[in-house]
Design a protein around this motif. Structure first.
Motif, PDB file in Angstrom:
ATOM      1  N   ILE A  76       0.839  -1.207   0.000  1.00 56.63           N
ATOM      2  CA  ILE A  76       0.000   0.000   0.000  1.00 56.63           C
ATOM      3  C   ILE A  76       0.873   1.256   0.000  1.00 56.63           C
ATOM      4  O   ILE A  76       0.589   2.215  -0.721  1.00 56.63           O
ATOM      5  N   CYS A  77       1.945   1.214   0.794  1.00 51.49           N
ATOM      6  CA  CYS A  77       2.866   2.359   0.840  1.00 51.49           C
ATOM      7  C   CYS A  77       3.428   2.657  -0.552  1.00 51.49           C
ATOM      8  O   CYS A  77       3.489   3.823  -0.975  1.00 51.49           O
ATOM      9  N   CYS A  78       3.835   1.617  -1.257  1.00 53.61           N
ATOM     10  CA  CYS A  78       4.414   1.796  -2.591  1.00 53.61           C
ATOM     11  C   CYS A  78       3.385   2.360  -3.558  1.00 53.61           C
ATOM     12  O   CYS A  78       3.685   3.250  -4.364  1.00 53.61           O
ATOM     13  N   HIS A  79       2.173   1.841  -3.479  1.00 56.78           N
ATOM     14  CA  HIS A  79       1.106   2.328  -4.349  1.00 56.78           C
ATOM     15  C   HIS A  79       0.838   3.805  -4.080  1.00 56.78           C
ATOM     16  O   HIS A  79       0.722   4.607  -5.026  1.00 56.78           O
ATOM     17  N   GLY A  97      -7.128   1.481  -3.955  1.00 57.43           N
ATOM     18  CA  GLY A  97      -6.315   1.592  -5.149  1.00 57.43           C
ATOM     19  C   GLY A  97      -5.336   0.444  -5.276  1.00 57.43           C
ATOM     20  O   GLY A  97      -5.103  -0.090  -6.367  1.00 57.43           O
ATOM     21  N   THR A  98      -4.752   0.019  -4.156  1.00 60.96           N
ATOM     22  CA  THR A  98      -3.825  -1.111  -4.169  1.00 60.96           C
ATOM     23  C   THR A  98      -4.568  -2.405  -4.473  1.00 60.96           C
ATOM     24  O   THR A  98      -4.081  -3.252  -5.243  1.00 60.96           O
ATOM     25  N   TYR A  99      -5.748  -2.541  -3.916  1.00 65.37           N
ATOM     26  CA  TYR A  99      -6.541  -3.759  -4.133  1.00 65.37           C
ATOM     27  C   TYR A  99      -6.920  -3.924  -5.600  1.00 65.37           C
ATOM     28  O   TYR A  99      -7.121  -5.044  -6.078  1.00 65.37           O
ATOM     29  N   SER A 100      -6.987  -2.809  -6.344  1.00 66.32           N
ATOM     30  CA  SER A 100      -7.375  -2.902  -7.762  1.00 66.32           C
ATOM     31  C   SER A 100      -6.428  -3.800  -8.543  1.00 66.32           C
ATOM     32  O   SER A 100      -6.825  -4.422  -9.533  1.00 66.32           O
ATOM     33  N   HIS A 101      -5.161  -3.883  -8.116  1.00 62.47           N
ATOM     34  CA  HIS A 101      -4.209  -4.740  -8.827  1.00 62.47           C
ATOM     35  C   HIS A 101      -4.588  -6.213  -8.722  1.00 62.47           C
ATOM     36  O   HIS A 101      -4.188  -7.021  -9.565  1.00 62.47           O
TER      37      HIS A 101
END
Length: 1019
Positions: A863-866, A937-941
């Protein structure tokens, strides 16, 4: 994927009216399981085409005609600018905010020479309408402030040394494009052929013309083209047409009507816009063929041959049949290395290999391009003569039936296969109707349907000489063509650099250093202002958790054995998927039984082994036979990290295929041709022939040229590979196979005695075949059961045996092969590497170790990276720094973190910005709302739909590298349950990790002050 259209009922009929829209047409598209509904808004003229079906991945796209006869990049800059805030979403960059918080499956925008398109997709209806709300507001009601113009288009900046320079996101993006020889070369014949049209200029913008665009012209461009009567909305999926029309009317069209209450759309207005557009895209026909000689960027003067193109203007294609005729001819001539024109070029000896960008270019007028790369001085006319001689010979002697049948097979295969090309399947469908609207053609005739292919097939059967007559018409009798020679030259870049300095001096005459600094301070204040993103709607993580669990995606793979006559048991993997009548088959041999030095040969071995002939078949005959029976036979190398977790411990102990390097042969074939395909693959494996040394040389040179041409435009990828090369054996192998180490290897192998290469290839193949292997099939259940005996026969035919153990080499054995400057000790820890490329922009990368897979906190770092990629890095490196891109990625298995920048004007400074961003993030306090957005947003991947083929591939990878489903679910649940405290702790840990061991790679343009020792790439 797509379901039967009978599951979705369409109530609207031709002639109906609904909420201000008139239904122009309703028609079936059975090939795509869809009903098409075409409408026009009565008051504004906005058109809508909805392909209604049962697909849950819904897509929308707003398209505008945006021709521009100048090379100032106005259309491209506008594409960027409208996504920098609007009336309802007055943020600096709602686009990146959306990327941060949406569960989108696709989100982008694209500028073409004649149009600009804004597509997005999602599998969640609420999210889909959130995306549509932001995009529609952006295109119709953008802010377009002077600050946005300065940021995205161009501005002057004063450096620490007091020297002025031009900056801007689009400006630097296009400087990157003008640093790539292939990009410049492929544009040259288009510009020369399509005179007096918009295609004569660069729609993306020439960096020497972009700074001449005024703010006034910029505003006028939006006013002229971003109007509802010049807008086409493409919709796809299962959300009802009525619901989408209601949304558009209520949120946007009613506002547009209020904004201009006197406006009334008319047929005359539509005709006027269409006429203007057609005038812009219609070229003046050449009175006679022309020869154009120009230059492109290169790092080495007179070391390389030229790229020579012969390009024809085939005219406009008003419908799918006219398009299909051109597509079919291209397949016959260039489908594979054994096709007549392709073969003539490859065997001619006039160049090193075929030119990039060959085939069709679908502009308003379709262009056909062929040619060679690496052509010696004075041979351009010989290339042209060869092309014409080959075409005339085909007309005289007729087209071989096998070339026709193989082209039909290729088109049948492409029609059947469900694919995602950098986005959802719907994205590949949208351009045909958008172009039909753009040029005033019938939309219902634009789709490439099976019936169109059958029409061409029928003409071939019933009209002798039909294809030959088309060749005569399009190529021999058509004088509207250009011979273009593009010469690599160091002078190209130095000349442009000189002209850029002159442009800076010219711009400085109209201002002062003090005024420029003041304007930049004002811009920086605008860019640094913190936005209140609460106006952007978003979903919540709790919506995706039911009873403490997440609904899992099922990538099932059955592990079994096939027993040989000798009693050996071969690993047999089965993926049952709805593949639409296509079988994907793989057989893998272990590469890790080889000595490390042979890894330097593996990528070229994979390129060669299925492309050099086998048994009694020459390479061209093998290529023909493969195209005739299959969708392709290829070979690739696979390596990946394997996590070490409690959940996969038993699996790792039980299976000796886990964590290996593989050489994998791949076959894709329609089910009806499976037996022929397997026999052909078995012949390839059993009887491969490395004795045609000229063919080996051609393949090696082509591989070297393709690799070299990818470095300048994609330098960030190579920087990332090198930054990790000392972190693990797998990372070192990846650098050897795919990184700059491979570039130097190909440089050497392409010049080597091919007898030596052939001998090494034979040794590699002999060793891996003795080491056993596996087979894997992805197909429909009925196909798998029906053909079980064929798979057993294949195992017997190639003599596949049980898997043997790996050689057990250490990290240092591979790392020492990646040392390009011969100065570092492989046992040393990481450091900084500086590399110089010919070009105008650079790239930066930084890597360090963090928390590995299945350990607590790994998901939080994702999540941090996203968040960093979409918020802080975007702001500091792209928005303020002017680089075209900035990213932070995590290798989810190892936990290695990768920062990178793309088309960066000052990469030597960017590496320090990485640190600044991490420090700033580690000191932030994230709210619940900010955390939830980043989580979504991270979960979208993790929710992007996969094709049947991809599902099979993913299942195989998870099996070979012991990715346990329980670990995956635990990670995703940890991600979805992330709290503000978890996110804050994640950033603190990330910053702590960054303070330890890290490796930096800086790739700079010539003349860039990198300091210290540098490696200059011979490009």
């Amino acid at each position: 994927m797509m379901k039967s259209m009978s599951e979705i009922k369409v109530a609207l009929k031709k002639g109906d009216e609904y909420n201000g829209f008139s239904v122009l047409n309703v028609f079936e598209l059975k090939d795509y399981h869809s009903t098409a509904v075409h409408l026009r808004h009565k008051n504004t003229g906005l058109e809508v085409l909805h392909l209604v079906n049962a697909e849950t991945e819904n897509l929308f796209a707003f398209a505008f005609r945006t021709p521009n006869k100048k090379g100032n990049g106005a259309a491209h800059i506008m594409e960027h600018s409208v996504l920098c805030g609007s009336e309802r979403y007055p943020l600096k960059d709602p686009f990146t905010q959306l990327s941060n918080q949406s569960v989108k499956t696709y989100l982008n925008a694209a500028t073409f020479a004649d149009k600009t398109v804004y597509p997005a997709s999602s599998t969640v209806e609420a999210d889909y309408f959130n995306l549509m709300s932001v995009y529609a507001d952006a295109v119709f009601f953008p802010r377009l402030s002077p600050e946005i113009f300065a940021q995205e288009a161009h501005r002057l900046e004063i450096g620490p040394d007091g020297k002025p320079s031009i900056q801007g996101v689009v400006y630097n993006e296009m400087k990157g494009a003008y640093s790539s020889f292939e990009s410049v070369a492929m544009d040259a014949p288009v510009r020369a052929l399509l005179k007096n049209s918009i295609y004569e200029e660069d729609s993306g913008g020439d960096p020497l013309q972009i700074p001449l665009l005024s703010y006034k012209e910029y505003l006028y461009f939006h006013k002229k083209w971003y109007r509802p009567e010049n807008c086409f909305v493409f919709l796809y999926g299962n959300i009802s047409t009525e619901k989408q029309l209601d949304f558009l009317q209520e949120n946007f069209l009613s506002r547009l009507e209020q904004k201009n209450s006197t406006f009334k759309w008319s047929e005359e207005a539509r005709s006027s816009i269409l006429k203007t557009c057609l005038e812009c895209v219609t070229p003046a026909p050449l009175e006679e063929p022309v020869f154009v000689k120009t230059t492109g960027p290169s790092g080495e003067e007179n070391e390389k041959g030229s790229t020579v193109y012969v390009t024809w203007d085939l005219g406009a294609s008003e419908n799918a049949l006219q398009s299909m005729e051109k597509i079919f001819l291209t397949g016959v001539l260039l489908n594979h290395d054994g096709s007549p024109l392709q073969k003539a070029l490859v065997e001619s000896g006039l160049g090193e290999d075929t030119a990039p960008g060959m085939g069709l270019d679908g502009l308003y007028h379709t262009l056909f391009t062929t040619g060679l790369r690496g052509v010696k001085k004075g041979n351009a006319e010989k290339v042209k003569a060869l092309v014409f001689e080959t075409l005339e010979s085909i007309i005289k002697n007729g087209i071989d039936k096998n070339d026709i049948d193989s082209t039909l097979m290729g088109l049948e295969f492409s029609h059947r296969e469900i694919e995602r090309h950098n986005g959802p399947f719907a994205k590949s469908l949208m351009l045909a109707p958008i172009n039909a609207w753009l040029y005033g053609y019938k939309i219902e005739d634009s789709f490439r349907l099976r019936s169109v292919l059958e029409n061409v097939r029928e003409k071939i059967q019933k009209q002798p000489g039909y294809l030959e007559e088309l060749i005569k018409k399009f190529f021999i009798e058509n004088k509207n063509y250009v011979l273009c020679e593009v010469v690599p030259s160091k002078k190209y870049t130095s000349d442009r650099t000189k002209r850029e300095k002159e442009l800076v001096s010219l711009l400085m005459k109209n201002t002062t250093v003090e005024k420029v600094r003041q304007q930049n301070e004002e811009l920086h204040a605008f860019q640094s202002k913190k936005d209140d993103a609460s106006c952007l709607p978003h979903l919540h993580p709790k919506d995706f958790i039911k009873e403490g669990k997440r609904v899992s995606d099922d990538y099932s793979l059955e592990i079994s054995k096939i027993e040989t006559a000798d009693g050996e048991k071969i690993d047999y993997f089965v993926s049952r998927e709805n593949t639409n009548g296509i079988t994907y088959f793989e057989t893998g041999f272990p590469a890790d039984v080889l000595d490390p030095e042979k890894y330097l040969y593996l990528s070229l071995f994979a390129d060669t082994v299925s492309d050099c002939g086998w048994g009694k078949l020459s390479w061209s005959e093998a290529a023909r036979q493969t195209a005739l029976c299959t969708g392709g036979i290829t070979c690739s190398i696979l390596t990946s990290e394997t996590p070490v977790t409690k959940n996969n411990a038993l699996f790792r102990q039980q299976h000796d295929f886990v964590g290996r390097d593989w050489i994998i042969f791949k076959l894709k074939v329609i089910d009806e041709k499976l037996e022929e395909g397997l026999n052909l693959l078995a012949d390839n494996i059993n009887e491969v022939d490395f004795t045609d040394l000229k063919r080996l040389k051609d393949i090696a040179v082509e591989a070297r040229n393709d690799f070299a041409s990818s470095i300048v435009p994609g330098g960030h990828q190579y920087a990332m590979l090198r930054s990790l090369r000392k972190s693990s054996r797998v990372a070192a192998v990846d650098e050897i196979l795919n990184g700059l180490t491979q570039f130097y290897s190909l440089q050497k192998l392409s010049k080597a005695d091919q007898k030596k290469n052939a001998a090494v290839f034979k040794e590699i193949f002999s060793e891996i075949k003795k080491a056993g292997g596996f087979i894997h099939i992805t197909a429909e259940a009925e196909t798998i059961e029906k053909n079980a005996s064929l798979l057993k026969k294949f195992v017997k035919d190639i003599g596949l045996s049980a898997l043997k153990p790996a050689a057990g080499r250490e990290l240092t054995d591979f790392v020492k092969l990646t040392e390009l400057q011969k100065k570092s000790d492989p046992a040393e820890e990481w450091g900084t590497e500086k590399i110089v490329i010919p070009g105008l922009v650079g790239f930066a990368c930084e890597a360090f170790r963090t928390i590995p897979y299945a350990q607590k906190g790994n998901a939080y770092l994702e999540i941090c990276c996203h968040w960093l990629s979409n918020i802080l890095l975007w702001e500091k490196i792209r928005t303020i720094g002017g680089a075209y891109g900035a990213f932070c990625d995590i290798d989810s298995i190892t936990g290695n973190i990768l920062f990178s920048s793309y088309r960066d004007p000052s990469p030597q400074k960017t590496v320090d910005v990485f640190e600044e961003c991490l420090k700033e993030a580690s000191e932030m306090n994230f709210t619940e709302d900010e955390t939830q957005k980043a989580v979504m947003g991270t979960y979208s991947h993790f929710v992007v739909p996969k094709t049947p083929h991809s599902r099979g591939n993913i299942a195989l990878l998870r099996t070979l590298y012991a990715i346990d489903e329980r670990d995956r679910e635990n990670k995703i649940l940890e991600l979805l349950n992330c709290s503000p405290e978890d996110l804050r702790e994640g950033f603190k840990k990330l910053y702590e990790f960054s303070r330890n061991i890290k490796y930096r790679v800086i790739i700079g343009a010539e003349g860039c002050d990198l300091g210290g020792e540098k490696l200059v790439l011979p490009l």
